[in-house]
Design a protein around this motif. Sequence first.
Motif: not given
Lengths: 245, 245
Positions: A152-158, B148-151, B156-160, B213-220
């Motif tokens: 997550l960290l690396l993907q976000f930075a990238t 800011w969370l919106l972005d 995150f979704a877009t990069a994934t 993906l689901a975990w990433g949303f949770d984390v954010l």
Amino acid sequence: MTAHPTAPRSRRERPAKPALTREGIIATTVDLMRAEGLERVTMRRLAKELDTGPASLYVYVRSMAELHAAVLDELLGGVDLTPAAADGEWRDRLGRILTSYTSVLFEYPGLAQSALVARPFGKHYLKLVEALLALLDEGGLEPDRAAWLLDLLLQFATATAAEHAHRAPGDAPQSESDWQALATVVRDVSPRTHPHIAALGTRLLSGSPQDRLAWGFDVLIAGARHAPPPDVLAPSPVHTRGTEG
Amino acid sequence: MTAHPTAPRSRRERPAKPALTREGIIATTVDLMRAEGLERVTMRRLAKELDTGPASLYVYVRSMAELHAAVLDELLGGVDLTPAAADGEWRDRLGRILTSYTSVLFEYPGLAQSALVARPFGKHYLKLVEALLALLDEGGLEPDRAAWLLDLLLQFATATAAEHAHRAPGDAPQSESDWQALATVVRDVSPRTHPHIAALGTRLLSGSPQDRLAWGFDVLIAGARHAPPPDVLAPSPVHTRGTEG
DNA sequence: ACCTGAACACCGTTCAAGT
DNA sequence: ACCTGAACACCGTTCAAGT
């Protein structure tokens, strides 16, 4: 292009041309990239620089994408990993490494874009990952959370670096006007149809990239602790990866 | 795609060709993309499909990038926003919308890659943002954090989705072997030089894209609540944006 | 055996010229 | 005034042929 009959043998005092090897190709790519930008480094341009034809490059690199990955890993040698073993709070040192990683990518956003699609996993990338995991461990994060948070960290930075790829040859002329256009859209949105956007207005666009980046790291690190744990962790999870089932 | 009811001199019974308008160009791009993949939709190919020369397209679209943005916004019309006004927990409904957004992008990862560089901000994108902000508001998140969370969520979704752009014409032959190579690297790393990577091993690669993906949303979402607030929020923050100062 | 010239099959964008 | 043929300036990759 070689050997004019009348020309003396030392034809020009050009900067020493690396031999046609994988290392030489990567080094020349880095040089050319620094001098003229990534988008100018094409296989043909690179071949010309090395006094050969484009076909010859394919003896040493599999493709353009593979070359980009190799070059990125090379650049990742410039990431400052010293905070990993320094004094101070782990959270702070983690942030310093991540910021260094991001700033390296910011110089070549096109490379960041490539990295999103094809993770490099070269020597320097591995060292970076090791340093980050060491700090997450020091911070007492559960291993499974650390493993996923790392990505997550690396993907976000990238991704943040990749966003700045506009392939502009010299300047970034549309970037500013793009942002102006965005600000206009956000400001002119109807409060009737889009009440929440209208209420926030340009606050949606507030903050410098640096502030956004730092906050993003904060959010991810805090979130990894507070979110429910990764719940689908089979004992041998290697084969549970996605689309095949 | 509507049949012209008059059809005075039907020259050929081809699938109805849209007129040469902005809408027609976008519609044809979507069709061609669905049929053959984004990478086959070039300006030249598109022009051929519309029985004209490539120069004519530039009367209606500024560039390839602008066309991609327009097409993406078109596709974003397919995101299911009904959870915004449905019953149930806000967190769950937010997740459903974000998952829908991501799955739309997953179909055309190349478009996601474009979206990372040039945010679309068309009609459908705006509706999506409004829906997401409404849910974050319902969840009681501070406006500044929500902005800011919106972005972060969309990025995150877009990069994934963008990660899955391998431009493969038919299949994804290198994707699987790429992953095998990664697994090998991670498994074969020396515990002496890379103790943390070795300790985690293939756990670093665990989990399906969906789980990640689901975990990433949770984390954010959890992180946006628990992280310190965005600290650089001037009252009129529009002009504080980065590089100029 | 190793390397590469030449070809294959294309690109995005511009602009002078036509209608 | 509006549209576009033709050109500009390139691409990545392959493979038959040379050395």
